[in-house]
Motif scaffolding. Structure first.
Motif, PDB file in Angstrom:
ATOM      1  N   PRO A  45      13.530   7.919  -1.444  1.00  0.00           N
ATOM      2  CA  PRO A  45      13.133   8.976  -2.069  1.00  0.00           C
ATOM      3  C   PRO A  45      15.184   9.065  -2.438  1.00  0.00           C
ATOM      4  O   PRO A  45      14.856   9.992  -3.934  1.00  0.00           O
ATOM      5  N   ALA A  46      15.984   8.666  -2.125  1.00  0.00           N
ATOM      6  CA  ALA A  46      17.201   9.391  -2.312  1.00  0.00           C
ATOM      7  C   ALA A  46      17.983   8.587  -3.452  1.00  0.00           C
ATOM      8  O   ALA A  46      18.275   8.911  -4.570  1.00  0.00           O
ATOM      9  N   LEU A  47      16.471   6.952  -4.253  1.00  0.00           N
ATOM     10  CA  LEU A  47      17.737   6.255  -5.015  1.00  0.00           C
ATOM     11  C   LEU A  47      16.598   6.663  -6.067  1.00  0.00           C
ATOM     12  O   LEU A  47      16.804   6.309  -7.223  1.00  0.00           O
ATOM     13  N   ASP A  48      15.692   7.863  -6.142  1.00  0.00           N
ATOM     14  CA  ASP A  48      14.384   7.833  -7.334  1.00  0.00           C
ATOM     15  C   ASP A  48      15.594   8.408  -8.422  1.00  0.00           C
ATOM     16  O   ASP A  48      16.416   9.664  -8.220  1.00  0.00           O
ATOM     17  N   GLY A  49      15.215   8.119  -9.775  1.00  0.00           N
ATOM     18  CA  GLY A  49      16.431   7.615 -10.682  1.00  0.00           C
ATOM     19  C   GLY A  49      17.301   8.227 -10.329  1.00  0.00           C
ATOM     20  O   GLY A  49      18.598   8.184 -11.899  1.00  0.00           O
ATOM     21  N   VAL A  50      18.388   7.191  -9.610  1.00  0.00           N
ATOM     22  CA  VAL A  50      19.479   6.640 -10.134  1.00  0.00           C
ATOM     23  C   VAL A  50      19.761   5.440 -10.394  1.00  0.00           C
ATOM     24  O   VAL A  50      19.062   4.689 -10.772  1.00  0.00           O
ATOM     25  N   ASP A  51      20.951   5.494 -10.880  1.00  0.00           N
ATOM     26  CA  ASP A  51      21.696   4.693 -12.457  1.00  0.00           C
ATOM     27  C   ASP A  51      22.104   3.186 -11.429  1.00  0.00           C
ATOM     28  O   ASP A  51      22.088   2.069 -11.793  1.00  0.00           O
ATOM     29  N   ALA A  52      22.988   4.089 -10.835  1.00  0.00           N
ATOM     30  CA  ALA A  52      24.260   2.886  -9.521  1.00  0.00           C
ATOM     31  C   ALA A  52      24.224   4.051  -8.542  1.00  0.00           C
ATOM     32  O   ALA A  52      24.436   4.711  -7.851  1.00  0.00           O
ATOM     33  N   VAL A  53      25.206   3.008  -7.495  1.00  0.00           N
ATOM     34  CA  VAL A  53      25.416   2.601  -5.678  1.00  0.00           C
ATOM     35  C   VAL A  53      26.635   2.264  -6.036  1.00  0.00           C
ATOM     36  O   VAL A  53      26.740   0.885  -5.945  1.00  0.00           O
ATOM     37  N   MET A  69      22.832   9.160 -12.827  1.00  0.00           N
ATOM     38  CA  MET A  69      22.994   9.644 -11.253  1.00  0.00           C
ATOM     39  C   MET A  69      23.661   8.188 -10.839  1.00  0.00           C
ATOM     40  O   MET A  69      23.323   7.118 -10.784  1.00  0.00           O
ATOM     41  N   ILE A  70      24.348   8.941  -9.442  1.00  0.00           N
ATOM     42  CA  ILE A  70      25.256   8.022  -8.825  1.00  0.00           C
ATOM     43  C   ILE A  70      24.777   8.133  -7.780  1.00  0.00           C
ATOM     44  O   ILE A  70      24.552   9.318  -7.299  1.00  0.00           O
ATOM     45  N   LEU A  71      24.008   7.230  -6.538  1.00  0.00           N
ATOM     46  CA  LEU A  71      24.075   7.333  -4.953  1.00  0.00           C
ATOM     47  C   LEU A  71      25.103   7.114  -3.928  1.00  0.00           C
ATOM     48  O   LEU A  71      25.530   5.666  -4.602  1.00  0.00           O
ATOM     49  N   VAL A  72      25.837   7.799  -3.745  1.00  0.00           N
ATOM     50  CA  VAL A  72      26.844   7.447  -2.581  1.00  0.00           C
ATOM     51  C   VAL A  72      26.828   6.511  -1.012  1.00  0.00           C
ATOM     52  O   VAL A  72      25.898   8.299  -0.102  1.00  0.00           O
ATOM     53  N   THR A  73      26.413   5.904  -0.946  1.00  0.00           N
ATOM     54  CA  THR A  73      26.394   6.167   0.501  1.00  0.00           C
ATOM     55  C   THR A  73      27.580   5.977   1.637  1.00  0.00           C
ATOM     56  O   THR A  73      28.837   5.768   0.963  1.00  0.00           O
ATOM     57  N   GLY A  74      27.458   6.131   1.912  1.00  0.00           N
ATOM     58  CA  GLY A  74      28.435   6.920   3.696  1.00  0.00           C
ATOM     59  C   GLY A  74      29.560   7.556   2.743  1.00  0.00           C
ATOM     60  O   GLY A  74      30.932   7.623   2.941  1.00  0.00           O
ATOM     61  N   ALA A  75      29.023   9.002   2.512  1.00  0.00           N
ATOM     62  CA  ALA A  75      29.346   9.636   1.490  1.00  0.00           C
ATOM     63  C   ALA A  75      29.919  10.618   2.523  1.00  0.00           C
ATOM     64  O   ALA A  75      31.176  11.678   1.956  1.00  0.00           O
ATOM     65  N   THR A  76      29.883  10.439   3.446  1.00  0.00           N
ATOM     66  CA  THR A  76      31.120  11.672   4.487  1.00  0.00           C
ATOM     67  C   THR A  76      32.249  10.933   4.931  1.00  0.00           C
ATOM     68  O   THR A  76      32.930  11.487   6.110  1.00  0.00           O
ATOM     69  N   GLY A  77      31.980   9.611   5.107  1.00  0.00           N
ATOM     70  CA  GLY A  77      33.326   8.247   5.446  1.00  0.00           C
ATOM     71  C   GLY A  77      34.292   8.639   4.297  1.00  0.00           C
ATOM     72  O   GLY A  77      34.589   9.280   3.578  1.00  0.00           O
ATOM     73  N   ASN A  78      35.775   8.174   5.519  1.00  0.00           N
ATOM     74  CA  ASN A  78      36.862   8.064   4.229  1.00  0.00           C
ATOM     75  C   ASN A  78      36.938   8.039   3.096  1.00  0.00           C
ATOM     76  O   ASN A  78      37.497   8.711   2.656  1.00  0.00           O
ATOM     77  N   VAL A  79      35.924   7.705   2.290  1.00  0.00           N
ATOM     78  CA  VAL A  79      36.314   6.895   0.872  1.00  0.00           C
ATOM     79  C   VAL A  79      34.852   7.814   0.252  1.00  0.00           C
ATOM     80  O   VAL A  79      35.123   8.217  -0.674  1.00  0.00           O
ATOM     81  N   GLY A  80      33.708   7.057   1.004  1.00  0.00           N
ATOM     82  CA  GLY A  80      32.579   7.843   0.181  1.00  0.00           C
ATOM     83  C   GLY A  80      32.948   9.154  -0.085  1.00  0.00           C
ATOM     84  O   GLY A  80      32.972  10.345  -1.259  1.00  0.00           O
ATOM     85  N   ARG A  81      33.648  10.159   1.141  1.00  0.00           N
ATOM     86  CA  ARG A  81      33.858  11.890   0.458  1.00  0.00           C
ATOM     87  C   ARG A  81      34.905  11.983  -0.714  1.00  0.00           C
ATOM     88  O   ARG A  81      34.578  12.642  -1.452  1.00  0.00           O
ATOM     89  N   HIS A  82      35.841  10.968  -1.073  1.00  0.00           N
ATOM     90  CA  HIS A  82      36.955  10.844  -2.076  1.00  0.00           C
ATOM     91  C   HIS A  82      35.866  10.393  -3.547  1.00  0.00           C
ATOM     92  O   HIS A  82      35.793  11.323  -4.334  1.00  0.00           O
ATOM     93  N   VAL A  83      34.906   9.487  -3.029  1.00  0.00           N
ATOM     94  CA  VAL A  83      34.481   9.389  -3.965  1.00  0.00           C
ATOM     95  C   VAL A  83      33.202  10.346  -4.594  1.00  0.00           C
ATOM     96  O   VAL A  83      33.275  11.046  -5.904  1.00  0.00           O
TER      97      VAL A  83
END
Length: 279
Positions: free
Chosen positions: A57-65, A1-15
């Motif tokens: 809670p968002a980081l539960d089970g996350v391997d990479a950020v 599982m990968i957590l993307v911060t800034g997920a709605t931003g210019n870069v994060g949305r593409h990630v």
């Protein structure tokens, strides 16, 4: 599982979109999941980097950020890094090309330098994406272009190697999902140097009508930046940097091509992707 911060931003949305397309489990962090608009297949969760307790809670089970710090100051960043490092094994941080490894070359350290140092000390595997200027920042001219086709801003001769946000995301996805990127500091730029005047001309060619540049006195630009909420020191640093680009253009690197196997997208390609924003 990968957590993307800034997920709605210019870069994060593409990630997020690229990870979903690759079949990777991805969780997008946003302050307002109801308004996120992220692709189906992404797990969208509420969280705020300025409130580290909401990250657990968002980081539960996350391997990479994928980490994007959402402010020009480092207030609260140490606490956020501590929480992330307690859960994730790997962090890919969207940093800045202005960070230098030699202290003597870092006259005015950007806030990214402090975050890089915190990540080095945290014990996680880290990769730093030291990106140059974002082509998306030229969206700040969109209102002027739509209104009368004239961009009024300082330093038209400032020459930049602007990068498409999609290229940053592609490099980020590879660093998040592949081995061999731990400890890397990738300087990412677009494939060419263009002055701001040339960028405006290209936007006009793409949207099918003339767009011209008019130099704005720097003191007037500073007043606009402050009115937009920029901290004075940040505005002064930006203006000084743009002035310097008139005589010393930004460098061009081949890192995007080396990592992704394909050429970096040009500014014209970026403008074509965003033509509707300028019409």
């Amino acid at each position: 599982m990968i957590l993307v911060t800034g997920a709605t931003g210019n870069v994060g949305r593409h990630v997020v979109a690229q990870l979903v397309s690759a079949g990777v489990e991805v969780r997008g962090l946003t302050r307002d999941p109801a308004q996120a608009g992220l692709p189906a297949g992404a797990d969208v969760v509420r969280g705020d980097l300025f409130q580290p307790s909401t990250l657990r809670p968002a980081l539960d089970g996350v391997d990479a950020v994928f980490l994007v710090w959402p402010a020009a100051t480092t207030t609260g960043v140490s606490e956020a890094v501590d929480v992330i490092a307690a859960h994730a094994r790997r962090v890919v941080f969207l940093s800045s090309m202005s960070v230098r490894d030699v202290p003597e070359e870092q006259a005015d350290p950007p806030f990214h330098a402090e975050i890089e140092e915190l990540l080095r000390r945290s014990g996680v595997e880290w990769t730093f994406l030291r990106a140059g200027g974002f082509a998306a920042n030229t969206l700040g001219w969109a209102d002027q272009i739509r209104r009368d086709g004239v961009v009024r801003w300082p330093y038209g001769a400032a020459a930049r190697s602007l990068i498409h946000e999609r290229d940053i995301a592609t490099v980020a996805v590879q660093a998040l999902t592949e081995t061999g990127h731990a400890g890397a500091k990738y300087v990412l730029t677009g494939p060419q140097v263009l002055t701001q005047t040339e960028q405006v001309r290209i936007i006009g060619e793409v949207i099918g009508r003339p767009v011209r540049w008019t130099d704005l006195p720097p003191d007037e630009a500073r007043r606009q930046l402050l009115a937009d909420g920029w901290p004075p020191a940040f505005a002064d640093h930006a203006l000084e940097y743009w002035a310097g680009l008139e005589t010393e253009p930004e460098p061009v690197t081949t890192t995007v091509a080396e990592i992704t196997g394909g050429p970096a997208l040009t500014f014209r390609e970026w403008a074509t992707d965003h033509a509707a924003d300028f019409r």
